[in-house]
Scaffold this motif. Structure first.
Motif, mmCIF file in Angstrom:
data_model
loop_
_atom_site.group_PDB
_atom_site.id
_atom_site.type_symbol
_atom_site.label_atom_id
_atom_site.label_comp_id
_atom_site.label_asym_id
_atom_site.label_seq_id
_atom_site.Cartn_x
_atom_site.Cartn_y
_atom_site.Cartn_z
ATOM 1 N N PHE A 1 0.981 -1.140 -0.055
ATOM 2 C CA PHE A 1 0.082 0.147 0.026
ATOM 3 C C PHE A 1 0.945 1.300 -0.177
ATOM 4 O O PHE A 1 0.624 2.273 -0.749
ATOM 5 C CB PHE A 1 -0.963 -0.098 1.303
ATOM 6 N N ALA A 2 1.988 1.135 0.914
ATOM 7 C CA ALA A 2 2.928 2.458 0.907
ATOM 8 C C ALA A 2 3.442 2.716 -0.245
ATOM 9 O O ALA A 2 3.430 3.953 -0.793
ATOM 10 C CB ALA A 2 3.925 2.386 2.006
ATOM 11 N N THR B 1 -6.475 13.365 -10.438
ATOM 12 C CA THR B 1 -7.008 12.294 -9.663
ATOM 13 C C THR B 1 -6.024 11.780 -8.351
ATOM 14 O O THR B 1 -6.164 10.818 -7.715
ATOM 15 C CB THR B 1 -7.490 11.012 -10.198
ATOM 16 N N ARG B 2 -4.992 12.452 -8.270
ATOM 17 C CA ARG B 2 -4.040 12.118 -7.245
ATOM 18 C C ARG B 2 -4.429 12.205 -5.840
ATOM 19 O O ARG B 2 -5.407 13.325 -5.691
ATOM 20 C CB ARG B 2 -2.733 13.082 -7.541
ATOM 21 N N GLN C 1 3.722 6.030 -5.224
ATOM 22 C CA GLN C 1 3.822 5.959 -6.769
ATOM 23 C C GLN C 1 2.698 6.962 -7.277
ATOM 24 O O GLN C 1 2.854 7.529 -8.143
ATOM 25 C CB GLN C 1 3.747 4.718 -7.252
ATOM 26 N N SER C 2 1.634 6.692 -6.746
ATOM 27 C CA SER C 2 0.375 7.451 -7.101
ATOM 28 C C SER C 2 0.422 8.846 -6.904
ATOM 29 O O SER C 2 -0.052 9.843 -7.857
ATOM 30 C CB SER C 2 -0.966 6.914 -6.518
ATOM 31 N N VAL C 3 1.187 9.428 -5.888
ATOM 32 C CA VAL C 3 1.432 10.605 -5.486
ATOM 33 C C VAL C 3 2.422 11.247 -6.368
ATOM 34 O O VAL C 3 2.470 12.502 -6.996
ATOM 35 C CB VAL C 3 1.474 11.037 -3.981
ATOM 36 N N GLN D 1 -7.838 0.338 -4.943
ATOM 37 C CA GLN D 1 -7.127 0.728 -5.862
ATOM 38 C C GLN D 1 -6.879 2.200 -5.883
ATOM 39 O O GLN D 1 -7.579 3.020 -5.349
ATOM 40 C CB GLN D 1 -7.554 0.420 -7.302
ATOM 41 N N MET D 2 -5.678 2.586 -6.554
ATOM 42 C CA MET D 2 -5.268 4.080 -6.558
ATOM 43 C C MET D 2 -6.073 4.704 -7.432
ATOM 44 O O MET D 2 -6.502 4.274 -8.540
ATOM 45 C CB MET D 2 -3.755 4.340 -6.847
ATOM 46 N N PRO D 3 -6.806 5.969 -7.140
ATOM 47 C CA PRO D 3 -7.675 6.611 -8.182
ATOM 48 C C PRO D 3 -6.978 7.354 -9.422
ATOM 49 O O PRO D 3 -7.513 7.654 -10.436
ATOM 50 C CB PRO D 3 -8.059 7.911 -7.257
#
Lengths: 505, 505
Positions: free
Chosen positions: A283-284, A300-301, A289-291, A448-450
């Motif tokens: 998750f971390a 959508t970050r 990565q998403s940010v 899931q990441m947005p």
């Protein structure tokens, strides 16, 4: 070869102004391309051409519109090397990203083409002449295009939400001519995409004014454009500040028109303790990565992460991800300085602490990723925490328990997305939280990441205000076309059951 | 028995004010019913109750909502005698009209119930975990209700567009609690309809605040109501002046909300020479009936009739119809005086002549039907001819030929309907006129009068501004529900393929 001109009524026109150069954010230098600046003459000609094109294009068949969209995709792909090169220079985004965005842009055009070839059938009710007490007339509910659409391109998707992006594709699919105001942060990329559209329009014999591209750094031009009576709808992707400025101008028109603005989002994300215990490490790294990906320049970050207390391992892992990250060049100097100002405001807020920041120096477009933390109480009290900071930063909010998470969720503004990470067992007890989140977002996501928005018939990319100006519409996916169509009921026509020349899509 | 009270949160409340009586327009006298006046306390309680009800009602199943709507219809029919009696006294409309409107209102409620029992299936896309370059998550596009809806009832449909009318039915079908601001011209009829809804809500165990009725003569209350943060959408039927006043207030809200106003229409009607030669007499009597019926108090009454030159027989027949017609009582003194002022303005307009007017005396609510005529040139030059005169009047515009008709059509404002009477042969040559009319209306009609709006899935009752505030929505028919729903995308939920507790309609 970049001409720096506008494209109006099937012709390239205007004199590039040596002062209006394109900019390379990675190198903090001007690029060797300069661009014309539109004024009253262009406004007149653009709107006249779009109006004339609409008189023809509204009768172009759905199949011919589909061919046009497919042809745009083909022309874009043919120019891939040139487009990717210009985009990388103008945006500091990676070549691989530019390539994948080009692919996505082409797929998006083809999605609308496919939809046009399999149109939803009109609702038709036959006449019931013998019905008592009154007969029923034959009725058919069609959909017709609104008219010329103005598109304000986004900075952060120089292809997929720009000249040949989703707004343009959906408006053209609907039967509306399009006028694109090029984004000043990628004018050369815009010109190349416009060339692809122009070539496709020629090859598929579309009317001359079906598509225009105009360069204008002065807001006055954009303001005059959206107030022009020939314009029948406007699509915008950008900041809430500029979006609402345009919205207020549109409200002042003698005849109001539809305005769809996608104005960003904080994309709250909630993670529950059991999930964290089982999947904390992955998750971390997914969250980081998403940010951090693409300098966090995604609407959508995830900018708010609600974590359970005792998430020390997560905090430690995230600190490591963020402190090891390098500075990156954002799209423009203005975006970078807004990001730095937003981070500074957070840092100066009571109850907010900076947990980690990235490596390197912050100059011009370069910014450091930042990880902040705060308490549930501070989140409740400090309004600044509900303002989007566009860029590679996120805020962890420590919550005592699920009840507190749900309480904080009630205070959220309208969002494009809201996300819950939970085990399947936790999902059951989190029903109340999901129920609350449903009120605040356009897309509700499980584990899931947005970031990453699927372009398809089931997508909703919009959300309650201020995520968008009208939560009933989407900017992404095949339903985006609905922004530019209106129903028209045909009553009692003899050709009711066949196609008629005046039938819209 | 009329209590004169508000209905809020499942209770009748408020003290009737002896000064706020209901009015009998046919007799120009006060009726023996008086009504409470809402203020801040009611505003607070109404909005609190609606918000609380929404938290429950959004999870009420579509089938249970359908039962509620069916039950309202049954309760209305059970009260038919009492409702018809009150409506006839309060509106001067004929008993037969009141009865048929009650039937239509019940059918409308049942239409939404039927739709709820056969819901459109959500768009569902299964996960594609192996897709390259990126997997696709499972996605489902549902629709969720916006929240509490305020309905401003229409004067001219005291049942079908009032308390239990189309706006209320569609909002309840969508999953939204409803707050109705009773129309001051039929408060007793409103109370009786509210009693039917209250009884149905009790019988089907709906949450207490699901429906409220409030009486308020002061605009200040309505203004505060539509600015209230708990209100998530507003539906209005009435004049452009009041509709746009409310629209501007809504635009001033910190968070804008959807506002659908149906603001009337002139309903232009074009008749071609061959048609007239073949069917002149029947056309004249249909037109006269459409204009005169119910004192012309229909938003779809034809107010502009474009006729070919040489239509002397038509003019003579219409003159006879209009000059033989009697004065009738309109709904209110204000509506009657607006009508008379509108007729006077027409009569004083250069190039407009009064061809005929009805029998009797114009006092209080009583008005004379009037037939006007003008030239194509005067129509082009006199803006007053493009303003709706609500009531039993129409204007004949003599046109040289089809080309001139088409030219005049380009100048039309947005309309609910546009109608063409032509033979099938003429229809072919009138294609250009139809193409033009399509741009200006929500419903295009061949050889039938626009009055009479079928309540069905294929209806569009809306149109380009100023006919409505948003041409993409309808106030009549099953699509009316779309005004109060927004899409919500569910991504990657394990229960993706089954129903979930948080699923909206």
């Amino acid at each position: 070869m970049i001409s720096g001109q506008h494209y109006i009524g099937g012709h390239w026109c205007g004199e590039p102004d040596a002062a209006n150069t394109s900019f390379n954010p990675a190198q903090n230098t001007a690029l060797p391309w300069c661009f014309a600046e539109a004024g009253e003459a262009e406004l007149h000609s653009l709107t006249e051409q779009a109006t004339a094109a609409f008189a023809l294009y509204r009768y172009v068949t759905a199949a011919a519109r589909a061919d046009f969209l497919d042809s745009i995709a083909a022309e874009l792909q043919q120019r891939q090397a040139e487009i990717v090169s210009a985009m990388v220079q103008e945006t500091a985004l990676a070549p691989a990203r530019a390539e994948s965005e080009l692919g996505r842009t082409c797929n998006q055009l083809r999605l609308f083409a496919t939809e046009l070839r399999t149109p939803a059938s009109d609702c038709r009710l036959p006449a019931l002449p013998e019905r008592q007490p009154l007969p029923r007339p034959a009725l058919r509910l069609g959909k017709v295009p609104l008219g010329p659409v103005v598109v304000f391109a986004a900075s952060n998707f120089p292809l997929a939400f720009s000249v040949a992006g989703g707004d343009t594709a959906s408006a053209l699919a609907a039967g509306c001519p399009v006028i694109v105001k090029a984004h000043n942060a990628h004018p050369a990329t815009s010109e190349l995409a416009a060339k692809a559209i122009a070539a496709a329009a020629d090859k598929t014999a579309m009317p001359a004014g079906i598509f225009s591209l105009v360069h204008a750094r002065q807001h006055a031009f954009s303001e005059a454009l959206i107030r022009h009576p020939a314009v029948k709808a406007v699509a915008f992707t950008g900041s809430e500040q500029l979006g609402m400025h345009f919205q207020r101008l549109i409200w002042q028109r003698p005849k109001p028109i539809p305005f769809f603005a996608e104005m960003g989002s904080q994309n709250p994300l909630f993670v529950l303790p059991q999930y964290l215990a089982q999947h904390g490490e992955s998750f971390a790294s997914q969250l980081a990565q998403s940010v951090l990906n693409g300098c966090g320049q995604f609407c959508t970050r995830p900018g708010l992460v609600f974590v359970p207390k005792g998430a020390e391992a997560l905090v430690a892992a995230l600190k490591q991800h963020f402190s090891q990250a390098q500075t990156g060049a954002m799209l423009t100097v203005k975006i970078a300085s807004h990001y730095r100002a937003g981070c500074q405001a957070l840092q100066q807020t009571d109850g907010v602490s900076l947990l980690a920041e990235g490596q390197g120096e912050e100059t011009a477009c370069y910014t450091k990723p930042r990880l902040f933390a705060t308490s549930a109480n501070a989140f409740m009290q400090q309004g600044v925490l509900q303002q989007e900071v566009f860029g590679p930063a996120t805020v962890l909010i420590e919550c005592a328990d699920l009840t507190q998470m749900q309480m904080l969720a009630t205070t959220l503004q309208g969002q494009l997305t809201a996300t819950l990470y939970a085990t399947e067992a936790e999902l059951v007890s989190a029903q109340g939280l999901l129920n609350e989140l449903e009120l605040h977002c356009g897309r509700l996501i499980y584990a899931q990441m947005p970031t990453g928005v699927e372009v398809c018939a089931a997508m909703q990319h919009g959300g309650p205000f201020p995520a968008s100006t009208d939560s009933r519409y989407t900017a992404v996916g095949s339903q985006a076309v609905q922004r530019f169509l209106r129903p028209l009921c045909y009553q009692n026509f003899p050709s009711q059951n066949g196609d008629t020349a005046w039938t819209g899509k």
